[in-house]
Design a protein around this motif. Sequence first.
Motif, PDB file in Angstrom:
ATOM      1  N   PRO A 130       0.825  -1.210   0.000  1.00 49.86           N
ATOM      2  CA  PRO A 130       0.000   0.000   0.000  1.00 49.86           C
ATOM      3  C   PRO A 130       0.863   1.266   0.000  1.00 49.86           C
ATOM      4  O   PRO A 130       2.001   1.261   0.473  1.00 49.86           O
ATOM      5  CB  PRO A 130      -0.800  -0.108   1.302  1.00 49.86           C
ATOM      6  N   ILE A 131       0.293   2.349  -0.537  1.00 45.31           N
ATOM      7  CA  ILE A 131       1.039   3.611  -0.672  1.00 45.31           C
ATOM      8  C   ILE A 131       0.291   4.747   0.022  1.00 45.31           C
ATOM      9  O   ILE A 131      -0.928   4.889  -0.133  1.00 45.31           O
ATOM     10  CB  ILE A 131       1.215   3.984  -2.162  1.00 45.31           C
TER      11      ILE A 131
ATOM     12  N   THR B 291      -3.622   5.026  -0.972  1.00 46.67           N
ATOM     13  CA  THR B 291      -4.685   4.743  -0.006  1.00 46.67           C
ATOM     14  C   THR B 291      -5.073   5.981   0.783  1.00 46.67           C
ATOM     15  O   THR B 291      -6.249   6.273   0.958  1.00 46.67           O
ATOM     16  CB  THR B 291      -4.236   3.627   0.974  1.00 46.67           C
ATOM     17  N   TYR B 292      -4.068   6.702   1.284  1.00 52.51           N
ATOM     18  CA  TYR B 292      -4.345   7.886   2.099  1.00 52.51           C
ATOM     19  C   TYR B 292      -3.375   9.000   1.737  1.00 52.51           C
ATOM     20  O   TYR B 292      -2.327   8.754   1.112  1.00 52.51           O
ATOM     21  CB  TYR B 292      -4.174   7.569   3.598  1.00 52.51           C
ATOM     22  N   TYR B 293      -3.724  10.210   2.212  1.00 56.77           N
ATOM     23  CA  TYR B 293      -2.900  11.399   1.935  1.00 56.77           C
ATOM     24  C   TYR B 293      -2.799  12.218   3.222  1.00 56.77           C
ATOM     25  O   TYR B 293      -3.824  12.572   3.819  1.00 56.77           O
ATOM     26  CB  TYR B 293      -3.574  12.198   0.821  1.00 56.77           C
ATOM     27  N   ALA B 294      -1.576  12.463   3.665  1.00 65.45           N
ATOM     28  CA  ALA B 294      -1.352  13.324   4.838  1.00 65.45           C
ATOM     29  C   ALA B 294      -0.725  14.623   4.346  1.00 65.45           C
ATOM     30  O   ALA B 294       0.291  14.600   3.652  1.00 65.45           O
ATOM     31  CB  ALA B 294      -0.400  12.643   5.823  1.00 65.45           C
ATOM     32  N   THR B 295      -1.332  15.753   4.680  1.00 62.83           N
ATOM     33  CA  THR B 295      -0.829  17.019   4.149  1.00 62.83           C
ATOM     34  C   THR B 295      -1.225  18.179   5.053  1.00 62.83           C
ATOM     35  O   THR B 295      -1.773  17.971   6.138  1.00 62.83           O
ATOM     36  CB  THR B 295      -1.382  17.252   2.717  1.00 62.83           C
ATOM     37  N   PHE B 296      -0.918  19.390   4.590  1.00 59.76           N
ATOM     38  CA  PHE B 296      -1.462  20.599   5.201  1.00 59.76           C
ATOM     39  C   PHE B 296      -2.576  21.102   4.289  1.00 59.76           C
ATOM     40  O   PHE B 296      -2.660  20.693   3.138  1.00 59.76           O
ATOM     41  CB  PHE B 296      -0.359  21.650   5.366  1.00 59.76           C
ATOM     42  N   ASP B 297      -3.386  21.977   4.823  1.00 57.60           N
ATOM     43  CA  ASP B 297      -4.456  22.569   4.027  1.00 57.60           C
ATOM     44  C   ASP B 297      -3.783  23.501   3.012  1.00 57.60           C
ATOM     45  O   ASP B 297      -3.433  24.630   3.325  1.00 57.60           O
ATOM     46  CB  ASP B 297      -5.409  23.328   4.955  1.00 57.60           C
TER      47      ASP B 297
ATOM     48  N   VAL C 138      -2.820   0.983   7.214  1.00 55.67           N
ATOM     49  CA  VAL C 138      -2.634   0.072   6.071  1.00 55.67           C
ATOM     50  C   VAL C 138      -1.865  -1.195   6.447  1.00 55.67           C
ATOM     51  O   VAL C 138      -2.054  -2.236   5.848  1.00 55.67           O
ATOM     52  CB  VAL C 138      -1.959   0.769   4.859  1.00 55.67           C
ATOM     53  N   VAL C 139      -1.026  -1.083   7.484  1.00 51.69           N
ATOM     54  CA  VAL C 139      -0.204  -2.249   7.845  1.00 51.69           C
ATOM     55  C   VAL C 139      -0.900  -3.128   8.881  1.00 51.69           C
ATOM     56  O   VAL C 139      -0.842  -4.352   8.813  1.00 51.69           O
ATOM     57  CB  VAL C 139       1.180  -1.783   8.358  1.00 51.69           C
ATOM     58  N   LEU C 140      -1.571  -2.502   9.842  1.00 52.22           N
ATOM     59  CA  LEU C 140      -2.163  -3.266  10.946  1.00 52.22           C
ATOM     60  C   LEU C 140      -3.686  -3.278  10.937  1.00 52.22           C
ATOM     61  O   LEU C 140      -4.304  -3.961  11.736  1.00 52.22           O
ATOM     62  CB  LEU C 140      -1.697  -2.681  12.293  1.00 52.22           C
TER      63      LEU C 140
END
Length: 397
Positions: A149-150, A164-170, A342-344
């Motif tokens: 997974p990415i 799968t997901y995106y972590a960012t700032f607004d 995604v891992v657990l």
Amino acid sequence: MKKLIALLLSLAMVLSLAACGSSSSTAETKTEEPAAAEASTPTEAVEAVGDASAAPSTDGALDLTGKKIGLAMPTQSSERWINDGNNMKTQLEALGAEVVLQYGDDDIQQQVSQIEGMIAQQVDCLVIAAIDSGSLTTVEQAAADAGIPIIAYDRLLMDTENVTYYATFDNKGVGVAIAKYVEEKLDLANAKADGKTYTCELFMGSPDDNNALFLYNGIMEVLGGYFEDGTLDVKSGRTSFQDTCILRWSQETAQQWCENYLASSYADAHLDICLCAFDGFAYGCKAALTSAGYTAENWPLITGQDCELMATKNIIDGTQTMSIYKDTRLLAEKCVSMVGAVVLGTEPEINDTEQYNNNVKVVPTYMCTPVAVDKDNYQEYLIDSGYYTEADLNAAS
Ligand code: GAL
């Protein structure tokens, strides 16, 4: 017999409560600094640090022992990515993971090869901050085929279903915050009535980075009207994103552009505002302005983004006006919660399921809140939150 079972059950309950207590206190320790950075005022930030009742974060309980995580970062040419990589590595290793951290040196092919290498090493998850957000589709498919997974880190991965997901700032919020700062600082709302205009040039982010257009749109949402009615006078005539975006966020290009503007459009005029989307651009403008003879007496308002250490020093000495504080510790923490998911199979923290469409899908996202910082509030946001120490700021560059 019944009594014995009841005794064993109550003993088990006591033990499990004790275990909850210890894991939540670990979680509280982990959330201290990011909670401080996410608070909307400096006072709240300081209070949040000492708030023992703060909710435990899910990632405090993660156990990533035996898991291998690949971190593909874009460049070491700006200090923020070095901090991002280190923060992620430290947080993941603290949870037991093995970490493969590599930087692509702004070379797309190098980043592709590094990700291929991580797939060959059978990492359990890939965290990618792309150099060119749309250039990784083939290697992303290879990861998906290998069951890896990415997660997109700070920059959205475009044109792929394999994220799968995106972590960012607004990112639009960054543009809005920069623009509002300028609007308030120069009292643009009243400038027209007072017959005042300000000259301004734009230095926007890389066209292959989805963040850059979001930021530009945020700026235009606030300042668009002032460009239209001439309160902001762009003597180069370049106001569109296409005309002002700088490939690979290059400091050198920003400097070159600023030198050209000063020598041509501003040969007989003063440049009042360098609207820079990144601290690196602010450094480039600073160099160009200095060689063109600008001094403290007529120094323009210069914006930036990232609150790099150098930018913070420049804010203190007056050669940069403001920057946007993006707490990379907080971003790393949100990303770690996604790695856990995604891992657990744990629940990630998500607060946006609408804004970030990568042309194939809307990617579930956690957006951290950016904060405008200048010489009046850097102490509270950057020092009191522990992001930098006084010693960092006093050390020779
Ligand atoms: C962007 C990011 C900015 C800045 C820029 C250059 O993706 O949103 O904060 O770091 O890259 O590195």
